[in-house]
Design a protein around this motif. Sequence first.
Motif, PDB file in Angstrom:
ATOM      1  N   TRP A  35       0.814  -1.207   0.000  1.00 16.54           N
ATOM      2  CA  TRP A  35       0.000   0.000   0.000  1.00 16.54           C
ATOM      3  C   TRP A  35       0.855   1.268   0.000  1.00 16.54           C
ATOM      4  O   TRP A  35       0.323   2.370   0.132  1.00 16.54           O
ATOM      5  CB  TRP A  35      -0.903   0.041   1.228  1.00 16.54           C
ATOM      6  CG  TRP A  35      -1.968  -1.002   1.259  1.00 16.54           C
ATOM      7  CD1 TRP A  35      -2.572  -1.595   0.192  1.00 16.54           C
ATOM      8  CD2 TRP A  35      -2.569  -1.564   2.419  1.00 16.54           C
ATOM      9  NE1 TRP A  35      -3.516  -2.492   0.621  1.00 16.54           N
ATOM     10  CE2 TRP A  35      -3.528  -2.497   1.991  1.00 16.54           C
ATOM     11  CE3 TRP A  35      -2.389  -1.379   3.784  1.00 16.54           C
ATOM     12  CZ2 TRP A  35      -4.310  -3.226   2.870  1.00 16.54           C
ATOM     13  CZ3 TRP A  35      -3.170  -2.106   4.662  1.00 16.54           C
ATOM     14  CH2 TRP A  35      -4.118  -3.017   4.200  1.00 16.54           C
ATOM     15  N   ASP A  38      -0.242   4.172  -2.426  1.00 17.88           N
ATOM     16  CA  ASP A  38      -1.561   4.795  -2.276  1.00 17.88           C
ATOM     17  C   ASP A  38      -2.138   4.653  -0.869  1.00 17.88           C
ATOM     18  O   ASP A  38      -3.331   4.436  -0.698  1.00 17.88           O
ATOM     19  CB  ASP A  38      -2.532   4.229  -3.317  1.00 17.88           C
ATOM     20  CG  ASP A  38      -2.510   2.717  -3.408  1.00 17.88           C
ATOM     21  OD1 ASP A  38      -2.590   2.225  -4.525  1.00 17.88           O
ATOM     22  OD2 ASP A  38      -2.390   2.047  -2.379  1.00 17.88           O
ATOM     23  N   TRP A  39      -1.306   4.784   0.134  1.00 19.16           N
ATOM     24  CA  TRP A  39      -1.745   4.676   1.526  1.00 19.16           C
ATOM     25  C   TRP A  39      -2.836   5.686   1.854  1.00 19.16           C
ATOM     26  O   TRP A  39      -3.742   5.403   2.629  1.00 19.16           O
ATOM     27  CB  TRP A  39      -0.546   4.827   2.456  1.00 19.16           C
ATOM     28  CG  TRP A  39      -0.882   4.840   3.915  1.00 19.16           C
ATOM     29  CD1 TRP A  39      -0.693   5.875   4.776  1.00 19.16           C
ATOM     30  CD2 TRP A  39      -1.441   3.768   4.694  1.00 19.16           C
ATOM     31  NE1 TRP A  39      -1.095   5.521   6.045  1.00 19.16           N
ATOM     32  CE2 TRP A  39      -1.567   4.233   6.018  1.00 19.16           C
ATOM     33  CE3 TRP A  39      -1.857   2.485   4.406  1.00 19.16           C
ATOM     34  CZ2 TRP A  39      -2.078   3.446   7.039  1.00 19.16           C
ATOM     35  CZ3 TRP A  39      -2.364   1.701   5.432  1.00 19.16           C
ATOM     36  CH2 TRP A  39      -2.472   2.190   6.726  1.00 19.16           C
ATOM     37  N   ASP A  40      -2.793   6.867   1.263  1.00 20.10           N
ATOM     38  CA  ASP A  40      -3.807   7.893   1.534  1.00 20.10           C
ATOM     39  C   ASP A  40      -5.194   7.481   1.047  1.00 20.10           C
ATOM     40  O   ASP A  40      -6.199   7.907   1.608  1.00 20.10           O
ATOM     41  CB  ASP A  40      -3.420   9.219   0.886  1.00 20.10           C
ATOM     42  CG  ASP A  40      -2.166   9.808   1.505  1.00 20.10           C
ATOM     43  OD1 ASP A  40      -1.883   9.501   2.686  1.00 20.10           O
ATOM     44  OD2 ASP A  40      -1.467  10.554   0.813  1.00 20.10           O
ATOM     45  N   GLN A  41      -5.268   6.642   0.020  1.00 19.73           N
ATOM     46  CA  GLN A  41      -6.554   6.217  -0.528  1.00 19.73           C
ATOM     47  C   GLN A  41      -7.082   4.929   0.110  1.00 19.73           C
ATOM     48  O   GLN A  41      -8.236   4.583  -0.096  1.00 19.73           O
ATOM     49  CB  GLN A  41      -6.453   5.985  -2.043  1.00 19.73           C
ATOM     50  CG  GLN A  41      -6.331   7.271  -2.840  1.00 19.73           C
ATOM     51  CD  GLN A  41      -4.924   7.825  -2.837  1.00 19.73           C
ATOM     52  OE1 GLN A  41      -3.960   7.067  -2.837  1.00 19.73           O
ATOM     53  NE2 GLN A  41      -4.795   9.138  -2.822  1.00 19.73           N
ATOM     54  N   LYS A  43      -8.892   2.634   2.492  1.00 21.60           N
ATOM     55  CA  LYS A  43      -9.950   2.880   3.470  1.00 21.60           C
ATOM     56  C   LYS A  43     -10.380   1.615   4.205  1.00 21.60           C
ATOM     57  O   LYS A  43     -10.950   1.690   5.282  1.00 21.60           O
ATOM     58  CB  LYS A  43     -11.188   3.452   2.768  1.00 21.60           C
ATOM     59  CG  LYS A  43     -10.911   4.694   1.957  1.00 21.60           C
ATOM     60  CD  LYS A  43     -11.220   5.926   2.744  1.00 21.60           C
ATOM     61  CE  LYS A  43     -11.185   7.144   1.867  1.00 21.60           C
ATOM     62  NZ  LYS A  43     -10.016   7.939   2.029  1.00 21.60           N
ATOM     63  N   SER A  56     -16.303   4.315   1.473  1.00 23.30           N
ATOM     64  CA  SER A  56     -16.370   5.777   1.290  1.00 23.30           C
ATOM     65  C   SER A  56     -16.669   6.506   2.552  1.00 23.30           C
ATOM     66  O   SER A  56     -17.423   6.158   3.358  1.00 23.30           O
ATOM     67  CB  SER A  56     -17.439   6.128   0.270  1.00 23.30           C
ATOM     68  OG  SER A  56     -17.273   5.400  -0.899  1.00 23.30           O
TER      69      SER A  56
END
Length: 56
Positions: A35, A38-41, A43, A56
Amino acid sequence: MARKHVNLGTAPDKRDLPQKTCAVCAKPFTWRRKWARDWDQVKVCSDRCRAAGTGS
């Protein structure tokens, strides 16, 4: 019996890795190398949670 995987200072200690809370199951999960980009994305903690609900 010797340990096979010993942290020789190259990798951070597991408790020092960033954590998030899963948007579906509300359990904490830690950063994984896959990850990194894209760790920020990220969820949700798993494919099971991704399938169970929207992150979301």
